[in-house]
Scaffold this active site. Sequence first.
Site, PDB file in Angstrom:
ATOM      1  N   CYS A   1      -3.777 -12.433  -2.848  1.00 24.54           N
ATOM      2  CA  CYS A   1      -4.600 -13.031  -3.891  1.00 24.54           C
ATOM      3  C   CYS A   1      -6.075 -13.016  -3.458  1.00 24.54           C
ATOM      4  CB  CYS A   1      -4.241 -14.468  -4.235  1.00 24.54           C
ATOM      5  SG  CYS A   1      -2.561 -14.660  -4.820  1.00 24.54           S
TER       6      CYS A   1
ATOM      7  N   ARG B   1      -6.164  -7.204  -2.257  1.00 24.40           N
ATOM      8  CA  ARG B   1      -5.465  -8.424  -1.826  1.00 24.40           C
ATOM      9  C   ARG B   1      -4.253  -8.749  -2.695  1.00 24.40           C
ATOM     10  NH1 ARG B   1      -8.701 -11.302   1.653  1.00 24.40           N
ATOM     11  NH2 ARG B   1      -7.464 -13.173   1.357  1.00 24.40           N
TER      12      ARG B   1
ATOM     13  N   TRP C   1      -1.233 -11.776  -6.040  1.00 22.85           N
ATOM     14  CA  TRP C   1      -0.046 -11.217  -5.379  1.00 22.85           C
ATOM     15  C   TRP C   1       0.987 -12.326  -5.459  1.00 22.85           C
ATOM     16  CZ3 TRP C   1       3.102 -12.294  -1.147  1.00 22.85           C
ATOM     17  CH2 TRP C   1       3.925 -11.228  -0.707  1.00 22.85           C
TER      18      TRP C   1
ATOM     19  N   ASN D   1      -5.717 -19.177  -3.613  1.00 24.85           N
ATOM     20  CA  ASN D   1      -5.073 -18.219  -2.718  1.00 24.85           C
ATOM     21  C   ASN D   1      -4.387 -19.050  -1.632  1.00 24.85           C
ATOM     22  OD1 ASN D   1      -6.379 -16.122  -0.052  1.00 24.85           O
ATOM     23  ND2 ASN D   1      -4.357 -16.141  -0.922  1.00 24.85           N
ATOM     24  N   GLY D   2      -3.081 -18.818  -1.435  1.00 24.84           N
ATOM     25  CA  GLY D   2      -2.337 -19.585  -0.437  1.00 24.84           C
ATOM     26  C   GLY D   2      -1.036 -20.092  -1.032  1.00 24.84           C
TER      27      GLY D   2
ATOM     28  N   GLU E   1       4.805   3.690  13.803  1.00 21.68           N
ATOM     29  CA  GLU E   1       3.679   3.621  12.880  1.00 21.68           C
ATOM     30  C   GLU E   1       3.753   4.747  11.841  1.00 21.68           C
ATOM     31  OE1 GLU E   1       1.655   1.535  11.948  1.00 21.68           O
ATOM     32  OE2 GLU E   1       0.020   2.640  11.010  1.00 21.68           O
TER      33      GLU E   1
ATOM     34  N   LYS F   1       3.880   4.098   7.846  1.00 22.03           N
ATOM     35  CA  LYS F   1       2.907   4.669   6.906  1.00 22.03           C
ATOM     36  C   LYS F   1       3.637   5.314   5.729  1.00 22.03           C
ATOM     37  CE  LYS F   1       0.107   3.190   7.575  1.00 22.03           C
ATOM     38  NZ  LYS F   1      -0.364   2.200   8.431  1.00 22.03           N
TER      39      LYS F   1
ATOM     40  N   GLU G   1       5.348   2.694   3.429  1.00 21.93           N
ATOM     41  CA  GLU G   1       4.409   1.879   2.662  1.00 21.93           C
ATOM     42  C   GLU G   1       3.925   2.574   1.405  1.00 21.93           C
ATOM     43  OE1 GLU G   1       1.761  -0.950   5.492  1.00 21.93           O
ATOM     44  OE2 GLU G   1       1.515   1.166   5.876  1.00 21.93           O
TER      45      GLU G   1
ATOM     46  N   HIS H   1      22.234   6.726  20.070  1.00 16.09           N
ATOM     47  CA  HIS H   1      22.931   5.456  19.873  1.00 16.09           C
ATOM     48  C   HIS H   1      22.932   5.019  18.416  1.00 16.09           C
ATOM     49  CE1 HIS H   1      23.136   5.220  24.189  1.00 16.09           C
ATOM     50  NE2 HIS H   1      21.842   5.499  24.231  1.00 16.09           N
TER      51      HIS H   1
ATOM     52  N   LYS I   1      -3.000  -6.242   1.331  1.00 17.48           N
ATOM     53  CA  LYS I   1      -3.680  -5.906   2.585  1.00 17.48           C
ATOM     54  C   LYS I   1      -3.722  -7.094   3.534  1.00 17.48           C
ATOM     55  CE  LYS I   1      -6.739  -3.192   4.806  1.00 17.48           C
ATOM     56  NZ  LYS I   1      -5.761  -2.414   5.541  1.00 17.48           N
TER      57      LYS I   1
HETATM   58  C1  G6P Z   1      -0.128  -6.283   5.890  1.00 14.19           C
HETATM   59  C2  G6P Z   1      -0.884  -4.982   5.681  1.00 14.19           C
HETATM   60  C3  G6P Z   1      -0.738  -4.102   6.918  1.00 14.19           C
HETATM   61  C4  G6P Z   1      -1.207  -4.853   8.163  1.00 14.19           C
HETATM   62  C5  G6P Z   1      -0.480  -6.186   8.319  1.00 14.19           C
HETATM   63  C6  G6P Z   1      -1.120  -7.047   9.396  1.00 14.19           C
HETATM   64  O1  G6P Z   1       1.229  -6.041   5.925  1.00 14.19           O
HETATM   65  O2  G6P Z   1      -0.392  -4.317   4.537  1.00 14.19           O
HETATM   66  O3  G6P Z   1      -1.522  -2.928   6.751  1.00 14.19           O
HETATM   67  O4  G6P Z   1      -0.980  -4.064   9.284  1.00 14.19           O
HETATM   68  O5  G6P Z   1      -0.559  -6.932   7.102  1.00 14.19           O
HETATM   69  O6  G6P Z   1      -2.418  -7.385   8.985  1.00 14.19           O
HETATM   70  P1  G6P Z   1      -3.604  -7.739   9.946  1.00 14.19           P
HETATM   71  O7  G6P Z   1      -4.757  -7.975   9.019  1.00 14.19           O
HETATM   72  O8  G6P Z   1      -3.196  -8.983  10.677  1.00 14.19           O
HETATM   73  O9  G6P Z   1      -3.807  -6.600  10.850  1.00 14.19           O
END
Ligand code: G6P
Length: 657
Positions: A2, A27, A75, A101-102, A528, A532, A535, A551, A652
């Site tokens: 949010c 956000r 969100w 937001n929260g 990672e 990616k 996501e 395994h 994000k």
């Molecule tokens: C969310 C974002 C990710 C990020 C993670 C941790 O899931 O979509 O891209 O890696 O939060 O966020 P931070 O701001 O703590 O790195």
Amino acid sequence: MCGIVGYIGDKNAATILVEGLRSLEYRGYDSAGIAIVDKRKRLYLLKKKGKFKALTDCLINRQVAGHLGIGHTRWATHGEPNEANAHPHYGNTRNFLVVHNGIIENHHELKLALKKDGHRFSSQTDTEVVAHLVEKFYKGDLLSAVCRTIGYLKGSFALGVICMHEPDILIAARKDSPLIVGLGKGENFIASDVPAILSRTRDIIYLDNNEIAKISKTQVKVVDLKGKEIKKKKVRITWNADSAEKAGYSHFMLKEIEEQPQVIERILRHRIKSKTVTFENINLSRAALKNITNIQIVACGTAYHAGLCGKYILEKMLQIPINVDTSSEFRYRQQIITKNKTLIILVSQSGETADTLASLRAAKEKGAKILSICNVVGSSIARESDGVIYTLAGPEISVASTKAYTAQLMTFYLLGLYLSGIKETITAKQLSRYLKEMEKIPDCMRDIIKNQKKVKKIAHEYVDRYHYRLAEQFKFLEDDIVQFKDPKKALELAEKWASLSHSAYGRRFGDFPFLYLGRNVNYPSALEGALKLKEITYISAEGYAAGEMKHGPIALIDEFPLVVCIATKSEVYEKMLSNIREIKARNGTVLSIATKGDKEIRKKEYSNYIIEIPEIDDFFSPLLVALPLQILAYQIAVGLGCDVDQPRNLAKSVTVE
Ligand code: G6P
């Protein structure tokens, strides 16, 4: 999680809110809304389900005048994304409006009590109770009503509140969710993040927990919960709004991928002075750091993967045990912290992730020293830590993190050098060799970016393979329909298939999972790479330590999954080749990430596809391996027509637990 924005001044509030919300869309993007008040105390309230464009489309050709306003991009946490649940929320009347937001954790009990008092609710959100409480407590002074309301709230909040009875006041309040006040000339702003107001002002006040700001167009007064005034420092933002713009790129993600050589160059220039690593805000004495005997790294998502890589880096350089945990696990675990011996390193791009922040507080309570690696300057995690190292990546807008990740990695290498200097675990010769190697990274990255067409070709070939298979399925559908004598049944079947084919790409890609394998320092790279892809394409992908393949994951292998093997030249290279042979023996399809000039791996018995990265000491290869994996995910997402910068269900900055 949010985004909120607010304005008070003489300009058109709607224009400023729309501009601000557009840059906060990262956000959350499942609904948006604005409330605008004009001088004649008339209210304009607009809420729309869906992406921000739905709201702006509605505003086209409408004259919305007003000098005061609040806006929100959502969100969803409580209640599905629809207009009723979109913010701003109001009480029984539309006289008190709130954006939030929260999470209000005790919203349920508050709602029951308010209902007994005759309050009627029109949404399923936790936020609505805030508007009702402000309405209930209002006795002619909005600031007092908000202060009293906050006394009843449990959980986290950044709030923007306006009231039709006091159209010259905007109230902002925060606890555990970010909120800033922007200071203008004859106008003031509030926002969840700096880019939302950066084109309007560079002078910012960061609100701290349990602070409330009473904002008019010419004044900002910050008070605590008892109404006592707090003197706040004005901070001048020195970076540019352009870095938060797409600058001609089709997506923020691609722009941010391509920015990585400059980011790494900037970090090296800033951090290495006369062959010595410097950190200006580390705030921990050399003696205190020398005493450290174990390190606990805590982070979420991509930052967690950077932390995992940090473990390999720091263990090699410092020869002390390093643990890594996701924040959501660490905070609820038995934390083993030895005072003056344990260093906690938090990694966070946003510096606002709720679980990471909670971990910080839990560890601090146990007496641990906290060092954070953050990208957003002045963020909560940065401010509450004993020391902070900023990653200098600039604003990262794409939900899928790219440049922040490699900046976090580079920070770990530099921190390793810094600490190993203090602990005397590195020789001058080693230091100078490492520094030389690190200096090569920006140009190596440039080389990968210059040759990214190859990755694009592989990605698109793979997308075509998928489309071909889908076409085969439709052929099967047609045969089925022909066989059905009952046209109603045939129609039902056709509809079922059609809805399946239009549902998420991930499901359609069910036959094509991806497996990412890596070893040692590139095991986190495999995790990672898989993250990616998941996501932004919704394709199911798993990252695994290559040695663990036997395994379990090996059961997945036939010709359909694409197995991405990170097989750069290293001490575990031969082991990776053995793993690849095991995959090929089972008719698997392998995409190898290999070192330029490696002839062996090009052979058919190893690779169906190959992507090369320039030669570098393998210890630093995660910095390079990240790029083709990011580009691969990006290009597959583009090929599938996915919304790259705003993938479904994600946000994000995750400011809820
Ligand atoms: C969310 C974002 C990710 C990020 C993670 C941790 O899931 O979509 O891209 O890696 O939060 O966020 P931070 O701001 O703590 O790195």
